[in-house]
Design a protein around this motif. Structure first.
Motif, PDB file in Angstrom:
ATOM      1  N   VAL A  48     -59.001  86.736  53.841  1.00 57.81           N
ATOM      2  CA  VAL A  48     -57.851  85.837  53.704  1.00 57.81           C
ATOM      3  C   VAL A  48     -56.595  86.512  54.252  1.00 57.81           C
ATOM      4  O   VAL A  48     -55.793  85.889  54.952  1.00 57.81           O
ATOM      5  CB  VAL A  48     -57.662  85.394  52.235  1.00 57.81           C
ATOM      6  N   GLY A  49     -56.426  87.795  53.964  1.00 59.29           N
ATOM      7  CA  GLY A  49     -55.271  88.529  54.486  1.00 59.29           C
ATOM      8  C   GLY A  49     -55.283  88.628  55.999  1.00 59.29           C
ATOM      9  O   GLY A  49     -54.257  88.419  56.658  1.00 59.29           O
ATOM     10  N   ILE A  50     -56.432  88.930  56.573  1.00 61.31           N
ATOM     11  CA  ILE A  50     -56.560  89.009  58.032  1.00 61.31           C
ATOM     12  C   ILE A  50     -56.303  87.645  58.653  1.00 61.31           C
ATOM     13  O   ILE A  50     -55.628  87.531  59.687  1.00 61.31           O
ATOM     14  CB  ILE A  50     -57.947  89.545  58.422  1.00 61.31           C
ATOM     15  N   ALA A  51     -56.814  86.583  58.029  1.00 65.85           N
ATOM     16  CA  ALA A  51     -56.592  85.228  58.539  1.00 65.85           C
ATOM     17  C   ALA A  51     -55.103  84.881  58.492  1.00 65.85           C
ATOM     18  O   ALA A  51     -54.586  84.217  59.397  1.00 65.85           O
ATOM     19  CB  ALA A  51     -57.393  84.211  57.734  1.00 65.85           C
ATOM     20  N   GLY A  52     -54.415  85.317  57.440  1.00 60.02           N
ATOM     21  CA  GLY A  52     -52.973  85.074  57.357  1.00 60.02           C
ATOM     22  C   GLY A  52     -52.229  85.771  58.475  1.00 60.02           C
ATOM     23  O   GLY A  52     -51.327  85.183  59.101  1.00 60.02           O
ATOM     24  N   LEU A  53     -52.595  87.010  58.750  1.00 57.82           N
ATOM     25  CA  LEU A  53     -51.957  87.725  59.855  1.00 57.82           C
ATOM     26  C   LEU A  53     -52.278  87.070  61.196  1.00 57.82           C
ATOM     27  O   LEU A  53     -51.411  86.933  62.054  1.00 57.82           O
ATOM     28  CB  LEU A  53     -52.406  89.191  59.855  1.00 57.82           C
ATOM     29  N   TYR A  54     -53.521  86.673  61.374  1.00 53.30           N
ATOM     30  CA  TYR A  54     -53.916  85.997  62.611  1.00 53.30           C
ATOM     31  C   TYR A  54     -53.158  84.679  62.779  1.00 53.30           C
ATOM     32  O   TYR A  54     -52.769  84.312  63.886  1.00 53.30           O
ATOM     33  CB  TYR A  54     -55.424  85.745  62.619  1.00 53.30           C
ATOM     34  N   SER A  55     -52.919  83.992  61.671  1.00 52.21           N
ATOM     35  CA  SER A  55     -52.235  82.700  61.724  1.00 52.21           C
ATOM     36  C   SER A  55     -50.791  82.823  62.195  1.00 52.21           C
ATOM     37  O   SER A  55     -50.203  81.837  62.643  1.00 52.21           O
ATOM     38  CB  SER A  55     -52.277  82.019  60.360  1.00 52.21           C
ATOM     39  N   LEU A  56     -50.222  84.006  62.087  1.00 51.97           N
ATOM     40  CA  LEU A  56     -48.870  84.202  62.620  1.00 51.97           C
ATOM     41  C   LEU A  56     -48.822  83.952  64.126  1.00 51.97           C
ATOM     42  O   LEU A  56     -47.780  83.576  64.658  1.00 51.97           O
ATOM     43  CB  LEU A  56     -48.377  85.613  62.297  1.00 51.97           C
ATOM     44  N   SER A  57     -49.953  84.134  64.805  1.00 50.51           N
ATOM     45  CA  SER A  57     -49.990  83.873  66.251  1.00 50.51           C
ATOM     46  C   SER A  57     -49.829  82.391  66.558  1.00 50.51           C
ATOM     47  O   SER A  57     -49.504  82.036  67.685  1.00 50.51           O
ATOM     48  CB  SER A  57     -51.287  84.405  66.853  1.00 50.51           C
ATOM     49  N   PHE A  58     -50.057  81.523  65.577  1.00 46.42           N
ATOM     50  CA  PHE A  58     -49.871  80.087  65.801  1.00 46.42           C
ATOM     51  C   PHE A  58     -48.426  79.785  66.189  1.00 46.42           C
ATOM     52  O   PHE A  58     -48.169  78.886  66.979  1.00 46.42           O
ATOM     53  CB  PHE A  58     -50.236  79.273  64.559  1.00 46.42           C
ATOM     54  N   PHE A  59     -47.465  80.520  65.608  1.00 44.06           N
ATOM     55  CA  PHE A  59     -46.064  80.286  65.935  1.00 44.06           C
ATOM     56  C   PHE A  59     -45.779  80.547  67.411  1.00 44.06           C
ATOM     57  O   PHE A  59     -45.068  79.776  68.044  1.00 44.06           O
ATOM     58  CB  PHE A  59     -45.157  81.167  65.069  1.00 44.06           C
ATOM     59  N   GLY A  60     -46.358  81.594  67.965  1.00 41.36           N
ATOM     60  CA  GLY A  60     -46.171  81.880  69.387  1.00 41.36           C
ATOM     61  C   GLY A  60     -46.804  80.823  70.255  1.00 41.36           C
ATOM     62  O   GLY A  60     -46.243  80.449  71.287  1.00 41.36           O
ATOM     63  N   ARG A  61     -47.937  80.309  69.846  1.00 39.76           N
ATOM     64  CA  ARG A  61     -48.599  79.276  70.645  1.00 39.76           C
ATOM     65  C   ARG A  61     -47.854  77.953  70.576  1.00 39.76           C
ATOM     66  O   ARG A  61     -47.790  77.232  71.553  1.00 39.76           O
ATOM     67  CB  ARG A  61     -50.047  79.097  70.182  1.00 39.76           C
ATOM     68  N   ILE A  62     -47.275  77.640  69.420  1.00 37.83           N
ATOM     69  CA  ILE A  62     -46.489  76.413  69.294  1.00 37.83           C
ATOM     70  C   ILE A  62     -45.260  76.509  70.189  1.00 37.83           C
ATOM     71  O   ILE A  62     -44.894  75.552  70.868  1.00 37.83           O
ATOM     72  CB  ILE A  62     -46.083  76.179  67.828  1.00 37.83           C
ATOM     73  N   ARG A  63     -44.615  77.664  70.199  1.00 37.25           N
ATOM     74  CA  ARG A  63     -43.425  77.864  71.025  1.00 37.25           C
ATOM     75  C   ARG A  63     -43.769  77.732  72.489  1.00 37.25           C
ATOM     76  O   ARG A  63     -42.997  77.183  73.270  1.00 37.25           O
ATOM     77  CB  ARG A  63     -42.816  79.232  70.733  1.00 37.25           C
ATOM     78  N   ASN A  64     -44.941  78.219  72.906  1.00 40.16           N
ATOM     79  CA  ASN A  64     -45.346  78.133  74.313  1.00 40.16           C
ATOM     80  C   ASN A  64     -45.692  76.716  74.725  1.00 40.16           C
ATOM     81  O   ASN A  64     -45.620  76.382  75.903  1.00 40.16           O
ATOM     82  CB  ASN A  64     -46.539  79.051  74.577  1.00 40.16           C
ATOM     83  N   GLU A  65     -46.075  75.849  73.780  1.00 43.60           N
ATOM     84  CA  GLU A  65     -46.415  74.477  74.111  1.00 43.60           C
ATOM     85  C   GLU A  65     -45.176  73.625  74.362  1.00 43.60           C
ATOM     86  O   GLU A  65     -45.240  72.626  75.052  1.00 43.60           O
ATOM     87  CB  GLU A  65     -47.246  73.841  72.989  1.00 43.60           C
ATOM     88  N   ASP A  66     -44.046  74.013  73.776  1.00 41.19           N
ATOM     89  CA  ASP A  66     -42.806  73.222  73.937  1.00 41.19           C
ATOM     90  C   ASP A  66     -42.200  73.371  75.303  1.00 41.19           C
ATOM     91  O   ASP A  66     -42.363  74.073  76.115  1.00 41.19           O
ATOM     92  CB  ASP A  66     -41.761  73.645  72.898  1.00 41.19           C
TER      93      ASP A  66
END
Length: 66
Positions: A48-66
């Motif tokens: 769960v902790g590793i998944a939480g850290l990995y999920s932080l990369s979602f913010f970078g991908r959302i920013r790149n989609e805009d």
């Protein structure tokens, strides 16, 4: 990569539900199911902790989609 994203999202949701239960009802679901810091519960907490850290990369991908 999309499969890994879904797995991470499910694990983060499990962690969020568990923390919600701890916060509202002082009930640790992982502890109740797998025991107090057994090797299985420690693996679940770690995933769960590793998944939480990995999920932080979602913010970078959302920013790149805009």
């Amino acid at each position: 990569m999309k499969t890994l994203d879904y797995i991470a999202l499910v694990l983060v949701a499990i962690g969020a539900i568990n923390w919600g239960l701890i916060g509202f009802f002082e009930f640790d679901l992982v502890k109740a199911i797998f025991g107090d810091m057994t090797w299985v519960s420690r693996i679940i907490y770690a995933l769960v902790g590793i998944a939480g850290l990995y999920s932080l990369s979602f913010f970078g991908r959302i920013r790149n989609e805009d």
